[in-house]
Motif scaffolding. Structure first.
Motif, mmCIF file in Angstrom:
data_model
loop_
_atom_site.group_PDB
_atom_site.id
_atom_site.type_symbol
_atom_site.label_atom_id
_atom_site.label_comp_id
_atom_site.label_asym_id
_atom_site.label_seq_id
_atom_site.Cartn_x
_atom_site.Cartn_y
_atom_site.Cartn_z
ATOM 1 N N PHE A 543 0.667 -1.146 0.020
ATOM 2 C CA PHE A 543 -0.091 -0.153 0.046
ATOM 3 C C PHE A 543 0.869 1.237 0.030
ATOM 4 C CE2 PHE A 543 -2.341 -3.598 2.020
ATOM 5 C CZ PHE A 543 -3.608 -3.353 1.481
ATOM 6 N N ASP A 544 0.656 2.297 -0.578
ATOM 7 C CA ASP A 544 1.340 3.586 -0.702
ATOM 8 C C ASP A 544 0.762 4.284 0.358
ATOM 9 O OD1 ASP A 544 2.696 5.765 -1.612
ATOM 10 O OD2 ASP A 544 1.422 6.487 -2.972
ATOM 11 N N ALA A 545 1.644 4.018 1.568
ATOM 12 C CA ALA A 545 1.513 4.766 2.988
ATOM 13 C C ALA A 545 2.898 4.839 3.707
ATOM 14 C CB ALA A 545 0.522 4.066 3.767
ATOM 15 N N GLY A 546 3.047 3.613 4.325
ATOM 16 C CA GLY A 546 4.346 3.785 5.185
ATOM 17 C C GLY A 546 4.404 4.553 6.351
ATOM 18 N N LEU A 547 5.467 4.851 6.958
ATOM 19 C CA LEU A 547 5.842 5.673 8.236
ATOM 20 C C LEU A 547 5.540 7.097 7.782
ATOM 21 C CD1 LEU A 547 9.016 4.243 9.675
ATOM 22 C CD2 LEU A 547 6.844 3.318 9.665
ATOM 23 N N ALA A 548 5.832 7.230 6.342
ATOM 24 C CA ALA A 548 5.466 8.764 5.888
ATOM 25 C C ALA A 548 3.978 9.060 5.926
ATOM 26 C CB ALA A 548 6.131 8.894 4.654
ATOM 27 N N GLY A 591 3.992 -4.896 7.918
ATOM 28 C CA GLY A 591 4.891 -4.035 8.369
ATOM 29 C C GLY A 591 5.136 -2.828 7.505
ATOM 30 N N ALA A 592 5.749 -1.976 7.608
ATOM 31 C CA ALA A 592 6.105 -0.746 6.991
ATOM 32 C C ALA A 592 7.529 -0.330 6.682
ATOM 33 C CB ALA A 592 5.206 0.389 7.663
ATOM 34 N N THR A 593 7.884 0.268 5.675
ATOM 35 C CA THR A 593 8.992 1.092 5.372
ATOM 36 C C THR A 593 8.672 2.411 5.510
ATOM 37 O OG1 THR A 593 8.731 1.027 2.937
ATOM 38 C CG2 THR A 593 9.844 -0.750 3.837
ATOM 39 N N MET A 594 9.478 3.212 5.014
ATOM 40 C CA MET A 594 9.412 4.591 5.002
ATOM 41 C C MET A 594 8.278 5.069 4.295
ATOM 42 S SD MET A 594 10.045 7.369 6.740
ATOM 43 C CE MET A 594 11.488 7.104 7.617
ATOM 44 N N ASP A 595 8.267 4.192 2.979
ATOM 45 C CA ASP A 595 7.222 4.591 1.801
ATOM 46 C C ASP A 595 5.912 3.910 1.673
ATOM 47 O OD1 ASP A 595 8.613 6.955 0.842
ATOM 48 O OD2 ASP A 595 10.225 5.423 0.321
ATOM 49 N N SER A 596 6.046 2.871 1.980
ATOM 50 C CA SER A 596 5.140 1.617 1.832
ATOM 51 C C SER A 596 4.556 0.961 3.026
ATOM 52 C CB SER A 596 5.172 1.071 0.778
ATOM 53 O OG SER A 596 6.377 0.036 1.071
ATOM 54 N N SER A 597 3.412 0.422 2.984
ATOM 55 C CA SER A 597 2.828 -0.416 4.262
ATOM 56 C C SER A 597 2.628 -1.784 3.546
ATOM 57 C CB SER A 597 1.516 0.100 4.885
ATOM 58 O OG SER A 597 1.892 1.133 5.630
ATOM 59 N N VAL A 598 2.940 -2.966 4.327
ATOM 60 C CA VAL A 598 2.741 -4.093 3.465
ATOM 61 C C VAL A 598 2.049 -5.337 4.363
ATOM 62 C CG1 VAL A 598 5.057 -4.960 3.903
ATOM 63 C CG2 VAL A 598 3.820 -5.938 1.936
ATOM 64 N N VAL A 599 1.302 -6.218 3.779
ATOM 65 C CA VAL A 599 0.818 -7.434 4.337
ATOM 66 C C VAL A 599 1.395 -8.389 3.370
ATOM 67 C CG1 VAL A 599 -0.829 -8.920 4.988
ATOM 68 C CG2 VAL A 599 -1.263 -6.297 5.078
ATOM 69 N N GLN A 600 2.153 -9.257 4.056
ATOM 70 C CA GLN A 600 3.055 -10.448 3.394
ATOM 71 C C GLN A 600 2.380 -11.827 3.787
ATOM 72 O OE1 GLN A 600 7.215 -9.701 1.980
ATOM 73 N NE2 GLN A 600 7.224 -8.589 3.744
ATOM 74 N N LYS A 693 -8.204 5.031 5.388
ATOM 75 C CA LYS A 693 -7.436 6.114 4.505
ATOM 76 C C LYS A 693 -6.457 5.463 3.651
ATOM 77 C CE LYS A 693 -4.968 10.528 5.236
ATOM 78 N NZ LYS A 693 -4.522 11.388 6.347
ATOM 79 N N TRP A 694 -5.857 4.445 4.241
ATOM 80 C CA TRP A 694 -4.762 4.068 3.309
ATOM 81 C C TRP A 694 -4.953 2.460 2.703
ATOM 82 C CZ3 TRP A 694 -1.803 7.628 2.114
ATOM 83 C CH2 TRP A 694 -1.397 8.973 2.756
#
Length: 954
Positions: A543-548, A591-600, A693-694
């Protein structure tokens, strides 16, 4: 280079002979108010999974006693080379602790016919998964190389086996002694970092081979002399005391030819008969309390138990998983999810060659009584001892481990691939198929056997160590290094020349899997590649989200929301969800990186459809139960408190805001955990709003790597996600409009008393974004900072021995990227280390000491030849696909790297680095003992601000 796990023990937890037809039990009403009925989870028979666990091999022995194992696997043009020596720290005599590990380091320092660091030729040949490790029972060296580089790799490994002594100098010994002592400081400097020493000394009596740690004592390392080091090599490193495994793109006939050529001439050495080590029993229960600079109290209860060859080892490992290894373990269910007196709990059985250590531990929730939690731990254990585990618990343990082993078979080498399984079996049991005997043991294990093993071994007196927050006990430092004049020189050893080092053949460009695309019924894009080495499927829903995506006032919201997603759905509570994954051999993570959130999802393909359905349940129907929010809030606050005790975490909490400013989406702690105030203020409504939202289908991409074709997978994916309808509202967009403040060079010193090592982290925001073409800059930075052979690591580790490892990297954020330098160094060299780093940067960027021809060729060779081994696994392919999408690269980007890299010039590399990096703008964070460090920093002429590790008010 140490490892702290037992791969043999882990590899063994694989099989039961009966099918798993798991039905998720109804959750207690209090936990699932308003939930729908839990669906039945039907899994493929475990026997179907077990049939996939096989490593065919050929075995032969050279005339000098070297045992060679060959596994043929042509899925990629690479070969894993793995050499295992039958010597570890348990074989060290009194006064020589740490010698096995010290010698492991020395053997990377060059041999008689391959002088200089082994990292240079290994980098040139494009080696991946290269390392060396030492533990109680063995020392090993391994690398995976392109097939045309195999002969050179075998030359290198055979040269350090048979032609080593003439290359060991006093200078090399002193250098690597310093590196090892900094490795010791780095581990000891962590919270709870001294506990292992206490555990070993309590469980094992004086003179027992397992009583001392692998890293050894500072005093013994100080005392290591040239003669004792040479005696250690002569006694232990002969070919008849080793196992060589070649796994990958090679035939047994070719392996025989090459091993005869390179290893055959090496003479036999003494045979090491590993130290016998009986399993000791404490005469009475032993309890000890220690203090450390930790955020949470911790209780550890442990026993010495039999080693891996004992028939009770498998039942004890099963018991540990049921007690505290599964996500649905008894300790988790009772202490963490139920009573919520602990923020984490675990149990494990570390099965070594001669003995094992069974341990259960709990990190105590603030405000709870450690003694009361310890009593409950014992009650839970005693209940398991009295009644034994259920068959369903055993089945879930076995299915989950079988799944992990199958996925591990993708890799021929590294820390846990096929070569490791074969080598461990041969070394410890004299049987490369020892893992199959363990499979048979698991296939036959019963609740009664597990119960009997626990009653036999875990009713004996235990050692209990309670760690409380407070001032750490005194730390033993290394002695001042004596001058060369005071050392007794060892006699020179004549070098023994041999055949020339073979050249490396032509390495073909990587063949990255073809990437296919389709869309689900709702328009969600699917990006797919096929890898059929194992029956496994990996899926990432990005997802285009992440910590940012977090608002400044709600730092930590995104990750807290993601954490809640896999802690219960509308039909499954947290325990049921964990049990369902275990029954399927699936793992679902968020989890999340700075730019994206993910379900794996990581799944075995025979259970793919129910695993995907379970993933969809997590994504589309999270419960966000208020009780779970409060539990995870407490856990998150404990995690933040723990970060404020950890050197690296303290630095990464402070530096982003200093570089990006408080208003940038990137100017927040890199962990994503947020801060105390924001986490305390997050409401249930905030969680649900953030999800809406995300986490929506029109903000997502589905990445899949599977052994099954896309046409077969699409209906499964469409059934799970295709009917997911996006909301009518417009998608959210992250706001990067806040300007990044002008750089103000400074040092922020975070006072962490009693630190034997300082953690240095510094950097700047570059004028580049991750979507820019960074290939040339990254190649230049291989020379400067992001490689073992980089200028800064070579200086601080390999020349000065002030650090165990130094790195500088261009971090691939989608927006403006940071350039980050990390350098853990011994405390008394903190100021000089920053001065040395700046000197290296300035020499490279403006002092006329740019990329040399040798560095250019090494970088080109390494960055192109290593591609062959870089995408061996499904996880690596999946990661590349996701990075390509995030950074706007073409699908075949990995295949374009070689041609572009081969065309690079030193002038291009110098220009890219000079245009991007400006060390005069660096902001530094130093985590260390201010009483020791601040005078050193003041001498640098850079403004210094001192902060406490924890905020004034929480």
């Amino acid at each position: 280079m140490r490892r702290t796990g037992s791969l043999v023990a882990a590899a063994a937890l694989l099989a039961v002979s009966t099918p798993v037809w798991a039905s998720v039990a109804p959750a207690p009403a209090a936990q699932v108010s308003g939930q729908a009925a839990a669906p039945a989870i039907q899994a493929a028979p475990v026997s179907q999974l077990i049939n996939e666990v096989d490593i065919p091999y050929t075995k032969f022995t050279l005339d000098n006693g070297l045992t060679v194992l060959v596994h043929e696997d042509h899925k990629a043009p690479v070969v894993a080379v793995s050499v295992w020596y039958n010597v570890g720290s348990k074989d060290e005599p009194a006064g020589k602790t740490g010698f096995a590990h010290l010698f492991e380091h020395l053997m990377f320092g060059g041999s008689e016919n391959a002088p200089g660091s082994y990292f240079t030729p290994m980098r040139n040949m494009g080696a991946t998964d290269m390392n060396g490790t030492t533990y109680f029972d063995r020392t090993n060296y391994f690398e995976t190389v392109p097939t045309p580089a195999l002969e050179q790799a075998l030359f290198m490994e055979s040269d350090r086996m048979g032609y080593m002594l003439g290359a060991i100098s006093q200078e090399t010994l002193d250098l690597q002694r310093g590196v090892v002592q900094n490795e010791k400081r780095q581990g000891d400097n962590q919270p709870y970092g001294l506990n292992q020493y206490k555990q070993l000394e309590a469980l094992f009596p004086e003179g027992h081979p397992y009583r001392h740690s692998t890293i050894g004592s500072m005093a013994d390392l100080d005392a290591a002399s040239m003669q004792t080091v040479r005696d250690w090599f002569t006694s232990n490193y002969g070919p008849n005391n080793a196992v060589l495994v070649l796994a990958g793109d090679i035939t047994p006939a070719k392996a025989r030819e090459l091993t005869d050529k390179y290893f055959g001439p090496i003479a036999k050495g003494p045979v090491n008969n590993p130290a016998q080590a009986p399993v000791p029993t404490l005469s009475a229960p032993l309890s000890e309390t220690t203090h450390d600079r930790v955020s949470n109290a911790q209780v550890e209860v442990s026993w010495a138990v039999p080693g891996m060859l004992d028939p009770d080892s498998v039942p004890l490992s099963v018991a540990a998983s049921v007690l505290g290894g599964l996500a649905s373990s008894r300790l988790d269910n009772e202490l963490v999810r139920g009573e919520q007196t602990a923020v984490s709990a675990s149990a494990g059985n570390s099965a070594f060659h001669r003995v094992g250590i069974f341990e259960m531990s709990a990190t105590i929730k603030p405000g709870e009584d450690p003694a009361a939690v310890e009593a409950r731990m014992r009650e839970i254990l005693n209940g398991l001892i009295a009644d034994g585990p259920t068959q369903d618990e055993i089945n879930r343990v076995v299915t989950q481990y079988a799944s992990r082993r199958i996925q591990g078979l993708e890799q021929v080498g590294g820390f846990g691939g096929k070569a490791t399984a074969l080598a461990e079996g041969q070394l410890y049991a004299g049987d490369p198929e020892f893992y199959k005997k363990q499979l048979a043991a698991y296939a036959a294990v019963t609740p009664a056997q597990v119960k009997a093993a626990m009653q036999k071994w875990l009713t004996r007196p235990a050692y209990t160590l309670t760690t409380l927050p407070g001032q750490r006990e005194a730390y033993q430092e290394a002695a001042a290094a004596p001058s060369g004049a005071n050392r007794t020189p060892a006699p020179e050893i004549e070098r023994k020349p041999r055949m020339p080092k073979p050249e490396i053949g032509q390495v073909a460009n990587v063949d990255f899997p073809a990437v296919e695309r389709t869309r689900l019924s709702n328009g969600m894009e699917v990006i797919y590649a096929q890898r059929d080495a194992t029956p496994t499927t990996k899926i990432a829903l990005d997802f285009d989200a992440g910590l940012a995506a977090d608002d400044r006032s709600k730092l930590g919201l995104q990750t807290l929301m993601l954490d809640l997603m896999d802690e219960g759905t509308r039909t499954l509570n947290a325990t049921q969800l964990a049990e369902a994954q275990e029954a399927l051999g699936a793992t679902i993570t968020t989890g999340a990186t700075m730019d994206s959130s993910v379900v794996q999802l990581s799944a075995v393909t025979p259970n793919l459809k129910p695993s995907v359905d379970l993933m969809a349940e997590v994504v589309r129907n999270p419960a966000f139960a208020p009780a779970e929010l409060e539990r995870l809030r407490a856990t998150r606050l404990s995690r933040i408190a723990a970060e404020r005790t950890q050197p690296a975490a303290l630095a990464s909490r402070a530096l982003p805001e200093l570089m990006y400013g408080p208003n940038s989406p990137y100017g927040r702690p890199f962990s994503g955990n947020g801060d105390e105030a924001s986490v305390k203020a997050i409401t249930d409504a905030d969680i649900r709003a953030d999800y809406a939202k995300w986490i929506r289908p029109d903000n997502a991409k589905l990445f899949v790597v599977s052994d099954r074709p896309l046409a077969e997978l699409t209906p499964i994916l469409d059934s799970a996600f295709g009917q997911w309808v996006p909301p009518a509202s417009a998608k959210a967009v992250k706001d990067f409009s806040a300007p990044i403040p002008a750089a103000t060079p400074k040092i922020v010193l975070i006072d962490r008393p009693q630190s034997p090592q300082s953690y240095i982290m510094g950097g700047e925001v570059l004028g580049l974004s991750g979507t820019d073409d960074l290939l040339v800059l990254n190649a230049a930075n291989n020379v400067l900072g992001n490689d073992f052979l980089s200028r800064i690591n070579s200086d601080l580790r390999e020349t000065k021995s002030w650090s165990y490892g130094v790195n500088a990297s261009v971090n691939p954020f989608a927006g403006r990227v940071p350039y980050l330098v990390t350098a853990p160094v011994q405390a008394d060299k903190t100021g000089p280390a920053i001065e040395a780093l700046n000197q290296q940067f300035n020499d490279f960027l403006s002092g006329g000491k740019g990329v040399t021809p040798e560095e250019l060729q090494r970088t080109i060779n390494g960055n192109t030849r290593r591609l062959a081994g870089s995408y061996e696994t499904s996880a690596a392919v999946l990661g590349a696909m996701r990075s390509n999408a995030l950074l706007g690269r073409p699908d075949d980007y990995p295949e374009t790297i070689a041609a572009r890299t081969n065309a690079l010039t030193a002038v291009q590399l110098d220009a890219a680095a000079k245009a991007a990096i400006d060390p005069s703008k660096f902001v530094w964070v130093v985590v260390g003992d201010a009483s020791v460090v601040k005078p050193q920093l003041d001498a640098l002429g850079i403004p210094v601000e001192v902060r406490a590790a924890a905020p004034a008010a929480q």
